[in-house]
Design a protein around this motif. Structure first.
Motif, PDB file in Angstrom:
ATOM      1  N   TRP A   1      27.351 -14.523  95.986  1.00 27.13           N
ATOM      2  CA  TRP A   1      28.136 -15.562  96.659  1.00 27.13           C
ATOM      3  C   TRP A   1      27.330 -16.825  96.914  1.00 27.13           C
ATOM      4  O   TRP A   1      27.871 -17.943  96.809  1.00 27.13           O
ATOM      5  N   PHE A   2      26.061 -16.671  97.249  1.00 27.37           N
ATOM      6  CA  PHE A   2      25.243 -17.849  97.524  1.00 27.37           C
ATOM      7  C   PHE A   2      25.115 -18.722  96.285  1.00 27.37           C
ATOM      8  O   PHE A   2      25.236 -19.950  96.342  1.00 27.37           O
ATOM      9  N   PHE A   3      24.925 -18.101  95.135  1.00 34.31           N
ATOM     10  CA  PHE A   3      24.788 -18.859  93.893  1.00 34.31           C
ATOM     11  C   PHE A   3      26.128 -19.466  93.473  1.00 34.31           C
ATOM     12  O   PHE A   3      26.164 -20.561  92.903  1.00 34.31           O
ATOM     13  N   LYS A   4      27.214 -18.767  93.757  1.00 31.47           N
ATOM     14  CA  LYS A   4      28.533 -19.346  93.471  1.00 31.47           C
ATOM     15  C   LYS A   4      28.750 -20.598  94.308  1.00 31.47           C
ATOM     16  O   LYS A   4      29.298 -21.601  93.826  1.00 31.47           O
ATOM     17  N   PHE A   5      28.326 -20.515  95.564  1.00 31.91           N
ATOM     18  CA  PHE A   5      28.483 -21.680  96.436  1.00 31.91           C
ATOM     19  C   PHE A   5      27.662 -22.855  95.911  1.00 31.91           C
ATOM     20  O   PHE A   5      28.132 -24.003  95.915  1.00 31.91           O
ATOM     21  N   LEU A   6      26.451 -22.581  95.439  1.00 29.36           N
ATOM     22  CA  LEU A   6      25.616 -23.643  94.882  1.00 29.36           C
ATOM     23  C   LEU A   6      26.269 -24.252  93.643  1.00 29.36           C
ATOM     24  O   LEU A   6      26.213 -25.473  93.426  1.00 29.36           O
ATOM     25  N   ILE A   7      26.886 -23.408  92.814  1.00 29.16           N
ATOM     26  CA  ILE A   7      27.572 -23.916  91.619  1.00 29.16           C
ATOM     27  C   ILE A   7      28.722 -24.830  92.019  1.00 29.16           C
ATOM     28  O   ILE A   7      28.911 -25.910  91.440  1.00 29.16           O
ATOM     29  N   LEU A   8      29.493 -24.411  93.027  1.00 29.27           N
ATOM     30  CA  LEU A   8      30.615 -25.239  93.484  1.00 29.27           C
ATOM     31  C   LEU A   8      30.116 -26.574  94.027  1.00 29.27           C
ATOM     32  O   LEU A   8      30.703 -27.633  93.739  1.00 29.27           O
ATOM     33  N   VAL A   9      29.028 -26.547  94.805  1.00 31.68           N
ATOM     34  CA  VAL A   9      28.461 -27.793  95.339  1.00 31.68           C
ATOM     35  C   VAL A   9      27.983 -28.684  94.198  1.00 31.68           C
ATOM     36  O   VAL A   9      28.211 -29.905  94.197  1.00 31.68           O
ATOM     37  N   GLY A  10      27.333 -28.087  93.187  1.00 35.86           N
ATOM     38  CA  GLY A  10      26.838 -28.867  92.055  1.00 35.86           C
ATOM     39  C   GLY A  10      27.963 -29.536  91.279  1.00 35.86           C
ATOM     40  O   GLY A  10      27.867 -30.708  90.905  1.00 35.86           O
ATOM     41  N   ILE A  11      29.046 -28.790  91.035  1.00 39.95           N
ATOM     42  CA  ILE A  11      30.191 -29.373  90.321  1.00 39.95           C
ATOM     43  C   ILE A  11      30.823 -30.489  91.146  1.00 39.95           C
ATOM     44  O   ILE A  11      31.231 -31.527  90.606  1.00 39.95           O
ATOM     45  N   THR A  12      30.868 -30.295  92.458  1.00 36.93           N
ATOM     46  CA  THR A  12      31.456 -31.314  93.333  1.00 36.93           C
ATOM     47  C   THR A  12      30.637 -32.599  93.292  1.00 36.93           C
ATOM     48  O   THR A  12      31.194 -33.699  93.178  1.00 36.93           O
TER      49      THR A  12
ATOM     50  N   ALA B   1      18.107 -10.966 107.126  1.00 36.90           N
ATOM     51  CA  ALA B   1      17.734 -10.528 105.780  1.00 36.90           C
ATOM     52  C   ALA B   1      18.851  -9.724 105.139  1.00 36.90           C
ATOM     53  O   ALA B   1      19.124  -9.850 103.945  1.00 36.90           O
ATOM     54  N   SER B   2      19.517  -8.907 105.964  1.00 38.01           N
ATOM     55  CA  SER B   2      20.629  -8.114 105.437  1.00 38.01           C
ATOM     56  C   SER B   2      21.753  -9.005 104.965  1.00 38.01           C
ATOM     57  O   SER B   2      22.347  -8.784 103.910  1.00 38.01           O
ATOM     58  N   CYS B   3      22.052 -10.048 105.742  1.00 37.42           N
ATOM     59  CA  CYS B   3      23.138 -10.948 105.373  1.00 37.42           C
ATOM     60  C   CYS B   3      22.781 -11.774 104.156  1.00 37.42           C
ATOM     61  O   CYS B   3      23.622 -12.101 103.343  1.00 37.42           O
ATOM     62  N   VAL B   4      21.483 -12.154 104.025  1.00 39.60           N
ATOM     63  CA  VAL B   4      21.061 -12.895 102.839  1.00 39.60           C
ATOM     64  C   VAL B   4      21.237 -12.042 101.597  1.00 39.60           C
ATOM     65  O   VAL B   4      21.706 -12.507 100.549  1.00 39.60           O
ATOM     66  N   SER B   5      20.875 -10.751 101.705  1.00 40.33           N
ATOM     67  CA  SER B   5      21.081  -9.866 100.565  1.00 40.33           C
ATOM     68  C   SER B   5      22.558  -9.707 100.265  1.00 40.33           C
ATOM     69  O   SER B   5      22.955  -9.541  99.116  1.00 40.33           O
ATOM     70  N   CYS B   6      23.387  -9.805 101.297  1.00 39.07           N
ATOM     71  CA  CYS B   6      24.831  -9.732 101.095  1.00 39.07           C
ATOM     72  C   CYS B   6      25.322 -10.932 100.304  1.00 39.07           C
ATOM     73  O   CYS B   6      26.241 -10.822  99.517  1.00 39.07           O
ATOM     74  N   LEU B   7      24.673 -12.093 100.535  1.00 41.29           N
ATOM     75  CA  LEU B   7      25.094 -13.297  99.830  1.00 41.29           C
ATOM     76  C   LEU B   7      24.549 -13.336  98.408  1.00 41.29           C
ATOM     77  O   LEU B   7      25.193 -13.878  97.511  1.00 41.29           O
ATOM     78  N   CYS B   8      23.380 -12.801  98.190  1.00 34.46           N
ATOM     79  CA  CYS B   8      22.714 -12.949  96.906  1.00 34.46           C
ATOM     80  C   CYS B   8      22.797 -11.714  96.029  1.00 34.46           C
ATOM     81  O   CYS B   8      22.454 -11.769  94.852  1.00 34.46           O
ATOM     82  N   GLY B   9      23.205 -10.569  96.560  1.00 27.79           N
ATOM     83  CA  GLY B   9      23.217  -9.345  95.791  1.00 27.79           C
ATOM     84  C   GLY B   9      24.269  -9.342  94.711  1.00 27.79           C
ATOM     85  O   GLY B   9      25.165 -10.163  94.668  1.00 27.79           O
ATOM     86  N   SER B  10      24.172  -8.359  93.816  1.00 23.58           N
ATOM     87  CA  SER B  10      25.115  -8.276  92.702  1.00 23.58           C
ATOM     88  C   SER B  10      26.455  -7.718  93.129  1.00 23.58           C
ATOM     89  O   SER B  10      27.458  -7.958  92.479  1.00 23.58           O
ATOM     90  N   ALA B  11      26.468  -6.943  94.184  1.00 27.95           N
ATOM     91  CA  ALA B  11      27.727  -6.430  94.712  1.00 27.95           C
ATOM     92  C   ALA B  11      27.600  -6.348  96.215  1.00 27.95           C
ATOM     93  O   ALA B  11      27.460  -5.288  96.795  1.00 27.95           O
ATOM     94  N   PRO B  12      27.613  -7.459  96.902  1.00 27.19           N
ATOM     95  CA  PRO B  12      27.206  -7.526  98.300  1.00 27.19           C
ATOM     96  C   PRO B  12      28.013  -6.649  99.215  1.00 27.19           C
ATOM     97  O   PRO B  12      27.458  -6.041 100.111  1.00 27.19           O
ATOM     98  N   CYS B  13      29.298  -6.607  99.033  1.00 21.42           N
ATOM     99  CA  CYS B  13      30.122  -5.874  99.977  1.00 21.42           C
ATOM    100  C   CYS B  13      30.047  -4.379  99.740  1.00 21.42           C
ATOM    101  O   CYS B  13      30.660  -3.602 100.456  1.00 21.42           O
TER     102      CYS B  13
END
Length: 451
Positions: free
Chosen positions: A132-143, A11-23
């Motif tokens: 980051w998770f949503f960015k990855f989805l955007i990259l996959v969608g464009i691909t 759950a912590s890592c998922v929040s890291c991927l989806c949060g507004s400032a994960p790191c």
């Protein structure tokens, strides 16, 4: 209990991927400056796309896909299933064009969005450093969308975009090497002066001699294998000119006036740039369609004369030039992600700030975990938009390198062409000019601050 801890960790890592400032908010990310982590993750996206491109272009991939029932048009069929996928564009060099087109669009989109972001307090900075998770989805969608673009003139037009982008990226590679050499020389000289340990000077001298020896050896090999007594005039001109230019920058770098204005200027930088220039020269000559002046590396090693393949067939990708180009690309991309330059002129060229990455070891939270430090509250340590522009150009460079600068929709024997030769040679000359400018600019404009 172990399962609960594992779920909490996930759950912590998922929040890291989806949060507004994960790191900045989660403990699963490494302790570092958020600016460094952001650049590393974006670079990982680029490297992931490069890996996918490499897999797509591997020999035999199309044959394996055609074995899948009902997948490829013209492949194995199964009653009731229609072959809908054109496997000609999802494998081979056309797939690389489309994959790199998607990565270019992705990074260009962020290049536009991040223009004039001044600090992490800007709302757009949250998009840069998180989600980051949503960015990855955007990259996959464009691909996925890129593979639905009709053939038409797409590959021909995108080839010229790739040639121009690669030209600029080669210049950026040279600037990054200049930056690396300046920082390397400065650190070792300071350590030698502060510790009275002459081993640092001996190390600088050894690497300088090594780089010059390799560059000179390359010139000799070029004249032996890439020129002929009554042929290959262009190669003779290219090699001779770059040899003269490298000698000029080496002499200029140690002139007394230059040393006064640039105390840390020296032969180490000039030797490294000379070696890189010889690599670009070799890379350009390997794109010459004249097989007499462009022997394959295999024929040079095995002393077997290579002959041009005049029958249409798959593109031969894994030559030495492509491999070396990928290695240099990986080095420059990772260095651009973690760099902290001490050279003011290079910082101005790359739109960064000196020493912006120093100091953050992480803040310890109440749970005892170190979290990334927001080191950009007062101002960004690098230009967000320029960083994405750099990755955009890197995507184009990868496209041209993996396809060996082959022009699409042309016969195999005509794929290697003169445009690639001149793009690389002109970039090497302009790069040498940029380095020379960093040396003489303080003398031409004495009233400007180049310290």
């Amino acid at each position: 209990m172990g399962a609960c801890l594992a779920l909490c960790s996930i759950a912590s890592c998922v929040s890291c991927l989806c949060g507004s400032a994960p790191c900045l908010l989660c403990g699963c990310c490494p302790a570092s400056n958020n600016s460094t982590i952001t650049r590393l993750v974006f670079s990982f996206f680029l490297l992931l796309g490069t890996l996918v491109s490499v897999i797509m272009i591997l020999p035999g991939m199309e044959a394996q896909l055609r074995k899948l029932p009902g997948f490829c048009q013209g492949g194995t069929t199964v009653p009731g299933l229609e072959n809908q996928v054109n496997c000609d564009i999802i494998v081979g060099y056309k797939s690389v064009y489309r994959m790199c087109f998607a990565m270019t669009c992705f990074f260009f989109m962020f290049f536009v969005i991040m223009i004039r972001v001044r600090s992490s307090k800007d709302p757009r900075a949250a998009l840069q450093n998180g989600f980051w998770f949503f960015k990855f989805l955007i990259l996959v969608g464009i691909t996925v969308g890129a593979f639905f673009i009709p053939d038409g003139t797409f590959h021909d037009v995108w080839f010229y975009f790739g040639a121009v982008g690669s030209f600029i990226f080669i210049l950026i590679q040279l600037i990054l090497l200049i930056d690396f050499a300046h920082s390397w020389n400065k650190v070792w000289v300071e350590k030698a002066e502060n510790s009275d340990n002459k081993c640092w000077f001996a190390g600088l001298l050894s690497f300088t001699i090594l780089y010059y020896a390799l560059a000179i050896a390359a010139v000799v090999l070029f004249y032996i294998y890439y020129t002929k007594p009554n042929d290959c005039t262009e190669h003779k001109v290219f090699i001779s000119l770059n040899l003269i230019f490298c000698a000029i920058i080496s002499i200029v770098s140690i002139l007394p006036k230059i040393q006064e204005a640039q105390p840390y200027s020296g032969l180490l930088q000039a030797s490294l740039i000379s070696l890189y220039t010889m690599y670009v020269t070799w890379s350009a000559m390997t794109n010459n369609p004249n097989q007499t002046c462009n022997p394959s590396l295999l024929s040079l090693v095995s002393n077997v004369s290579s002959t041009a393949d005049t029958s249409p067939g798959p593109v031969q990708l894994w030559d030495a030039q492509s491999i070396v180009g990928l290695i240099i690309f990986l080095f420059c991309t990772l260095y651009a992600s973690i760099r902290s330059s001490n050279n003011t002129q290079v910082n101005k060229l790359l739109q960064t700030e000196a020493g912006g990455e120093s100091g953050g070891e992480g803040v310890v939270g109440e749970d005892g975990l170190r979290r990334a430090v927001d080191n950009e509250e007062e101002g960004v340590t690098y230009s967000y938009s320029f960083f994405h522009f750099h990755l955009c150009l890197a995507s184009l460079y990868i496209m041209m390198t993996l396809t060996n600068w082959y022009q699409p929709n042309t016969p195999t024997q005509a794929m290697k062409g003169v445009p690639a030769v001149w793009v690389k040679m002109c970039s090497s000359w302009l790069g040498l000019g940029l380095y020379l400018w960093t040396l003489i600019a303080p003398l031409i404009f004495p009233n400007r601050d180049f310290s």
